[in-house]
Structures are given as structure tokens and as C-alpha cells.
Design a protein around this motif. Structure first.
Motif, PDB file in Angstrom:
ATOM      1  N   PRO A 342       0.820  -1.215   0.000  1.00  0.00           N
ATOM      2  CA  PRO A 342       0.000   0.000   0.000  1.00  0.00           C
ATOM      3  C   PRO A 342       0.852   1.263   0.000  1.00  0.00           C
ATOM      4  O   PRO A 342       1.929   1.302   0.618  1.00  0.00           O
ATOM      5  N   LEU A 345       3.070   2.902   3.040  1.00  0.00           N
ATOM      6  CA  LEU A 345       3.385   1.954   4.106  1.00  0.00           C
ATOM      7  C   LEU A 345       4.884   1.811   4.310  1.00  0.00           C
ATOM      8  O   LEU A 345       5.379   1.811   5.443  1.00  0.00           O
ATOM      9  N   ALA A 394       0.998  -6.972  11.465  1.00  0.00           N
ATOM     10  CA  ALA A 394       0.200  -5.937  10.802  1.00  0.00           C
ATOM     11  C   ALA A 394       0.763  -5.620   9.423  1.00  0.00           C
ATOM     12  O   ALA A 394       0.002  -5.444   8.450  1.00  0.00           O
ATOM     13  N   LEU A 395       2.080  -5.565   9.319  1.00  0.00           N
ATOM     14  CA  LEU A 395       2.719  -5.263   8.037  1.00  0.00           C
ATOM     15  C   LEU A 395       2.456  -6.371   7.033  1.00  0.00           C
ATOM     16  O   LEU A 395       2.100  -6.106   5.867  1.00  0.00           O
ATOM     17  N   ASP A 397       0.021  -8.400   7.024  1.00  0.00           N
ATOM     18  CA  ASP A 397      -1.404  -8.419   6.703  1.00  0.00           C
ATOM     19  C   ASP A 397      -1.759  -7.364   5.652  1.00  0.00           C
ATOM     20  O   ASP A 397      -2.673  -7.556   4.841  1.00  0.00           O
ATOM     21  N   LYS A 398      -1.025  -6.255   5.640  1.00  0.00           N
ATOM     22  CA  LYS A 398      -1.341  -5.173   4.710  1.00  0.00           C
ATOM     23  C   LYS A 398      -0.716  -5.372   3.325  1.00  0.00           C
ATOM     24  O   LYS A 398      -1.145  -4.761   2.355  1.00  0.00           O
ATOM     25  N   VAL A 399       0.302  -6.226   3.262  1.00  0.00           N
ATOM     26  CA  VAL A 399       0.947  -6.512   1.977  1.00  0.00           C
ATOM     27  C   VAL A 399       0.151  -7.595   1.255  1.00  0.00           C
ATOM     28  O   VAL A 399      -0.220  -8.607   1.843  1.00  0.00           O
ATOM     29  N   THR A 400      -0.106  -7.394  -0.009  1.00  0.00           N
ATOM     30  CA  THR A 400      -0.888  -8.355  -0.800  1.00  0.00           C
ATOM     31  C   THR A 400       0.029  -9.168  -1.710  1.00  0.00           C
ATOM     32  O   THR A 400       0.921  -8.611  -2.354  1.00  0.00           O
TER      33      THR A 400
END
Length: 411
Positions: A342, A345, A394-395, A397-400
């Protein structure tokens, strides 16, 4: 003029660039590797390309390089080359890890024998060549037990089993995952050690064992022990750290290790630290590089070069921060395309790095269909171990992870 150090196997750029670069800053590197020079080129003074699985080819290349250059040290950070590196050193007359110690580092059963003989705290164990023998061993030890290949690394195919039925379902998978260096077909059946798992990197020279990095390991995908994250720095209280150091020193001494940087894995049980295994090489998964980040001034390449050439490294700087790594796995088996981060980030002050390590088009599967099927990793800092753990989760989880699902999840 810088001394020549012979390195056997460079490893993957994503995970070993820092070590080769740090070594080359202080020494001339003579490299024996599987492939032509690529990313290694700026760090290497001379090179031979061989089939690393062929011991004769490695020895021949080492002799050829030694005929051209005065070799002051031999080292490897490739798990599969630990024994060969020791044999190369003996062949060239260059002091390195004793061959018998290297053999013990490559066979977890030999380690257990030495630990039992010298009183080093470790797991009870038996060797088994069949499901029936494994079941009998498990009954003696008591469930749950751990089935483990003796010559693998990175917890590949290591599994906890809680019943005879699970043991019989698992035995063939563990045996078939064994490294070819173990030829007798015997699998380790071990006591399950309950507690947090840690790892300690140490330098060993002339009977002196000096731990310089401690990491907390996180595993996933039970009942397997896939290594999914690590946190490095001051991860233990002073009393526990002192007990850990004592056991690490005893374990390295029990195996007769010398002229090496080692990676010792332990469980912090209710009865105190107990050794899982000692690896006769630098830690993997970028743990030593995290130690460099946690303790500014530490050079892993400098430590490696000093020990390989018979010099004690300088004083080890103390870590002044906590840093962790978490590996990125797909939610389900897929053909991997890329990592999507994102916007903004990566600019967070606690985010150190986000990196892709698998090439687009790579098929990534989850354990037990594949071990170490990683798309990439994230590195973050924090004020406490729990803070680092939470930020890494958290990191991640935010990376796709973009890709195409694989139709057959069981293949």
C-alpha cells in the motif's frame, strides 16, 4: 595485502549478500559456487563453477584455487557444504572446523549422542528405520513426540505427532524429506520440548565460544514447525540469557567445534534451556543481518573473516534496538506474480524493508506440500518483542501477494 578466504557456496542473494559483501570488504574472496558469477561478481577475486553436490569437483576446484592463491581460511554458510568445507580445509592444510565436528553438525543423531555423553541438556531420542520402530520409540519416550530428518535445515519436514496413528501417517513423509547425506534411512524420534524457541549465533575459536546474537523464533503451520518469523536483539532477561549462554557454550564444546561461526537452536523449557541442535554455520533467514541492524557496528563478514583466519573478532557491540523479520506466504497455493505494498506503508519509520524473493511465475504451496514457499519478507523495528511481533503481523497483513490460485491444493 588482504588474505584470501575460500568460500564454498554463496547462497541466495536475498539472504547472503550482506555476508559476502562484509567478508569482501576485509579479505579477498575465492568462491566455489554452483553457477556463473552474477550478483557475487563485485565481491569475488577468483571463482570456480562446479556441481556442489559432487564432492570430488569441489575438492578439485579448491586445489586449483589453492595452487594460484595462498588460502588463509576456508568457510561456508551453506548447510549442505559444512562437512565438505571441513574436508577441503584438511585437504589444503588450512585450519578449519575439525571434520568429525562437521559430521556431527550435519547429523542430529550424532549431536544427541554427544550431548547425552557430556551432560548437555537436550531432548531424549531414539532412531527408527520403520513405522513400527518409530511407534515403539514414541511409546518409550511418551507422546507427543517430534519426528525429524537428521540432515535437513530450516525445520524442513519436522513434525509433532500426538498419537500412533499420526506417527504412521507422517513417518514416510519425514523419511523421504531427508538429505541424501544421511544414507541409513533412520529418522529421529524425539521428546517434544515445550516452551519458546530461540537461536544463538556464536563464534568459536581455539576453545573459546562467544555468543553474539540471540533471536526469538516464531513457527507456523502446525503440526509442522515452519520458521515464519524471528526477532533479534535483547529478547531475554539477564538471568535467562546467562543460562542460555552457558548451555550454548557447553553444546559447542561437546561437538568439538572450532574455527567456525555456529547457529545453536534451543527451547526455553520449564526445566531450563535445552538444545534442539547446533548448526555448523552462520544462521539463516537473515538473522545475522538483523543482528547487524540491532547492534550498529557489528559486521558479520568481519566476524566470519576473523575466525576463518584464526583471529579473535573485536569486542561484540551490544544491541540497542529490537528488529524482526516475517516471511510472506500465500493464503493458499498459487502461481505467484508480485507483492503489492500500500502507498505510504514503506515510509513508516518502523518499517525497515519489504522485499520480494520469489520470481513471478513461481508456484508457491503451503506446508506440507512445500516447505519455505516464501514470496518475500518484511522487516520492522519496535520498542519491545511484542511490539515487533505486532508490527510484523500488521505489516504482513497489509501486503498483498498477487497471483493465480492453483487448482489442485493437494498436489
Amino acid at each position: 595485502m588482504s588474505e584470501n578466504i575460500l568460500v564454498i557456496g554463496s547462497g541466495d542473494q536475498h539472504f547472503r549478500d550482506y555476508a559476502l559483501r562484509g567478508l569482501a570488504e576485509r579479505h579477498r574472496v575465492l568462491l566455489i559456487a554452483q553457477t556463473p558469477l552474477a550478483w557475487q561478481a563485485p565481491y569475488v577475486a577468483d571463482h570456480r563453477e562446479v556441481e556442489l553436490k559432487d564432492r570430488a569437483q569441489v575438492l578439485a576446484a579448491a586445489r586449483e584455487l589453492a595452487a594460484l592463491h595462498d588460502v588463509a581460511g576456508v568457510l561456508t554458510w551453506d548447510e549442505m557444504q559444512v562437512r565438505v568445507a571441513a574436508e577441503v580445509g584438511a585437504e589444503l592444510g588450512v585450519a578449519t572446523m575439525p571434520v568429525e565436528a562437521a559430521r556431527a553438525c550435519r547429523d542430529k543423531a550424532r549431536q544427541r549422542e554427544r550431548f547425552r555423553a557430556t551432560g548437555v541438556a537436550s531432548a531424549r531420542y531414539e532412531l527408527a528405520g520403520s513405522e513400527a520402530e518409530a511407534a515403539a520409540a514414541a511409546e518409550t519416550i511418551g507422546y507427543p513426540v517430534v519426528l525429524k530428518p537428521r540432515g535437513q535445515a530450516a525445520s524442513i519436514a519436522v513434525r509433532i505427532v500426538r498419537s500412533e496413528a499420526e506417527l504412521r501417517e507422517t513417518f514416510a513423509l519425514v523419511r523421504d524429506a531427508e538429505n541424501p547425506s544421511i544414507e541409513d534411512g533412520l529418522v529421529l524420534v524425539e521428546e517434544f520440548l515445550a516452551g519458546p524457541e530461540i537461536a544463538v549465533d556464536s563464534w568459536v575459536l581455539d576453545g573459546k565460544v562467544v555468543p553474539f546474537s540471540i533471536s526469538a523464533k516464531r513457527t507456523g503451520y502446525p503440526p509442522y514447525f515452519e520458521e515464519v518469523a524471528h526477532v533479534v536483539g535483547k529478547v531475554l532477561d539477564a538471568r535467562t540469557e546467562a543460562a542460555v549462554r552457558e548451555v550454548v557454550i557447553a553444546a559447542n564444546e561437546a561437538l568439538g567445534i572450532d574455527r567456525a561461526v555456529t547457529h545453536t537452536e534451543l527451547m526455553l523449557t520449564a526445566d531450563g534451556p535445552k538444545v534442539v541442535e547446533v548448526n555448523g554455520r552462520l544462521g539463516g533467514d537473515l538473522i545475522p543481518h538483523l543482528a547487524e541492524i540491532a547492534a550498529p557496528g557489528l559486521s558479520i563478514g568481519g566476524v566470519l573473516g576473523a575466525v576463518a583466519t584464526g583471529r579473535e573478532p573485536g569486542p561484540m557491540p551490544e544491541p540497542d534496538r529490537l528488529v524482526g523479520i516475517r516471511f510472506l506466504y500465500p493464503a493458499a497455493d498459487l502461481t505467484f506474480d508480485d507483492i503489492e505494498v500500500p502507498a505510504g506503508l514503506a515510509d513508516e519509520p518502523w518499517v525497515h524493508e519489504v522485499r520480494r524473493v520469489s520470481e513471478p511465475g513461481t508456484e508457491l504451496r503451503l506446508p506440507p506440500r512445500q516447505f519455505l514457499g516464501r514470496a518475500g519478507f518484511v522487516i520492522a523495528t519496535g520498542d519491545s518483542v511484542s511490539d515487533v511481533d505486532e508490527r510484523l503481523l500488521a505489516l504482513a497483513d497489509k501486503v498483498t501477494l498477487a497471483g493465480t490460485p492453483l487448482g489442485d491444493q493437494n498436489r
